[in-house]
Design an enzyme around this catalytic site. Structure first.
Site, PDB file in Angstrom:
ATOM      1  N   SER A 175       4.854   1.525   2.002  1.00  0.00           N
ATOM      2  CA  SER A 175       3.508   0.947   2.065  1.00  0.00           C
ATOM      3  C   SER A 175       3.110   0.823   3.516  1.00  0.00           C
ATOM      4  CB  SER A 175       3.499  -0.441   1.400  1.00  0.00           C
ATOM      5  OG  SER A 175       2.304  -1.139   1.686  1.00  0.00           O
ATOM      6  N   TYR A 188       6.750  -9.027   0.253  1.00  0.00           N
ATOM      7  CA  TYR A 188       6.499  -7.605  -0.022  1.00  0.00           C
ATOM      8  C   TYR A 188       6.713  -6.778   1.249  1.00  0.00           C
ATOM      9  CZ  TYR A 188       3.715  -3.459  -1.299  1.00  0.00           C
ATOM     10  OH  TYR A 188       3.278  -2.183  -1.545  1.00  0.00           O
TER      11      TYR A 188
END
Length: 344
Positions: A175, A188
């Site tokens: 990501s 995350y």
């Protein structure tokens, strides 16, 4: 070209020659790495919905044979049904990738069914969104267990057969949050940072054995996933609504089918890194050049987000906290993605 001109401009001419040689060498490497994906066996973790399902559809269009794993058996059944129109082999295996023993069993089943695994796509992930005060050690542990250790488990279980053949592709879905840590996604981002380091380092060691590791760095995509994200903080604030709007609006996100097409192409040509969306490109590149400046801007943006003081650590799924704004026409594209990619 005069001797004087050469003497005055030798530095720039040498640089141009070097750049040209580098481009030629890069293109040569790409041609040598490219493979035909038809009939290749592609294993996608977290393949039952969202980006995983979108990638399965794109690999199916390329004529690949598919293996999907996820924790939810019903989701896998629905995903398999959605892939019937592509007329390709699809097998599904329920598996929690954070459990090494389950991964070993799953890899063995897929290998026995198809004979081998040509492409491993590490896509399984979870999202815990909320201020740092609401996140617990368990939130960080779960994020690491699924996104880092899960990818580690599947990679290590698949590598022996790839090394024996001296061929294979490993695609790690990280990501932009693994390049730039943004507010309210701390657990995350921590896991994605670890996965980026693992993926990039692994490529440098495995390329000489014919195994190409591709690090995929997506920005925000319209996958429909916010409804299944774990959101923390005061559920009566705008925490979830802001998260869903950012993940849905065209200005900040792209369609997941576009992202899936780019990933399949990067897999085919053996691309080392793929950053998806112009927004992610700008953020990642600017942070690489001016990390302090970007961090200061994100520090200011954090002041616009809901406060974490006194909110507790209770988590809830996004779909449990829909508001009039989060279900309005502004999030219509996200709602479509929920239905198209099995998020409902």
């Amino acid at each position: 070209m005069s001797k004087r001109f050469l003497e005055q401009n030798w530095y720039w001419l040498t640089a141009l020659v070097g750049l040209g040689a580098g481009i030629v060498a890069h293109q040569k490497i790409r041609r040598e790495r490219s493979i035909d994906l038809r009939d290749k066996v592609v294993l996608i973790t977290g393949g039952s919905r969202g980006l995983g399902l979108a990638m399965a559809q794109e690999f199916a269009k390329a004529g690949c044979r598919l293996a999907l794993c996820a924790r939810d058996t019903d989701e896998l059944t629905r995903a398999c049904k959605l892939l019937e129109t592509y007329d390709v082999d699809v097998m599904t295996v329920p598996c929690d990738v954070s459990e090494a023993s389950q991964v070993q069993s799953m890899i063995a089943q897929v290998s026995e069914y198809y004979g081998q695994i040509d492409v491993l796509v590490n896509n399984a992930g979870i999202i815990s969104a909320g201020p740092w005060q609401a996140l617990t050690q368990a939130d960080f542990a779960e994020s690491m267990n699924v996104m880092f250790w899960g990818s580690y488990n599947t990679t290590m279980a698949t590598l022996p057969q790839m090394r024996a053949r001296r061929a294979g592709r490993i695609v790690n879905i990280t990501s932009v949050g693994g390049k730039v840590s943004v507010p309210h996604l701390l657990a995350y981002a921590s896991a994605k940072f670890a996965l980026v380091g693992f993926s990039e380092g692994l490529h440098t060691e495995l390329a000489q054995e014919g195994i190409i590791v591709t690090t995929v760095v997506p920005g925000l995509m319209r996958t429909g996933s916010p409804r299944n994200a774990i959101v923390k903080g005061d559920r009566h604030t705008s925490e979830y609504t802001l998260f869903k709007l950012a993940d849905t609006l065209p200005l900040s996100s792209i369609g997941v089918e576009r992202a899936a097409r780019q990933i399949v192409k990067a897999t085919r040509i053996g691309q080392t890194e793929l950053i998806i969306s112009w927004q992610a490109q700008i953020l990642a590149r600017l942070h690489g050049l001016c990390p302090g400046f970007v961090t200061d801007i994100l520090t200011l943006s954090n002041r616009l987000l809901p406060s974490g003081e006194g909110v507790g650590s209770e988590g809830y799924q996004g779909k449990e906290s829909e508001t009039a704004l989060s279900t309005s026409w502004l999030t219509g594209l996200g709602t479509q993605a929920e239905h198209h990619y099995n998020e409902t």
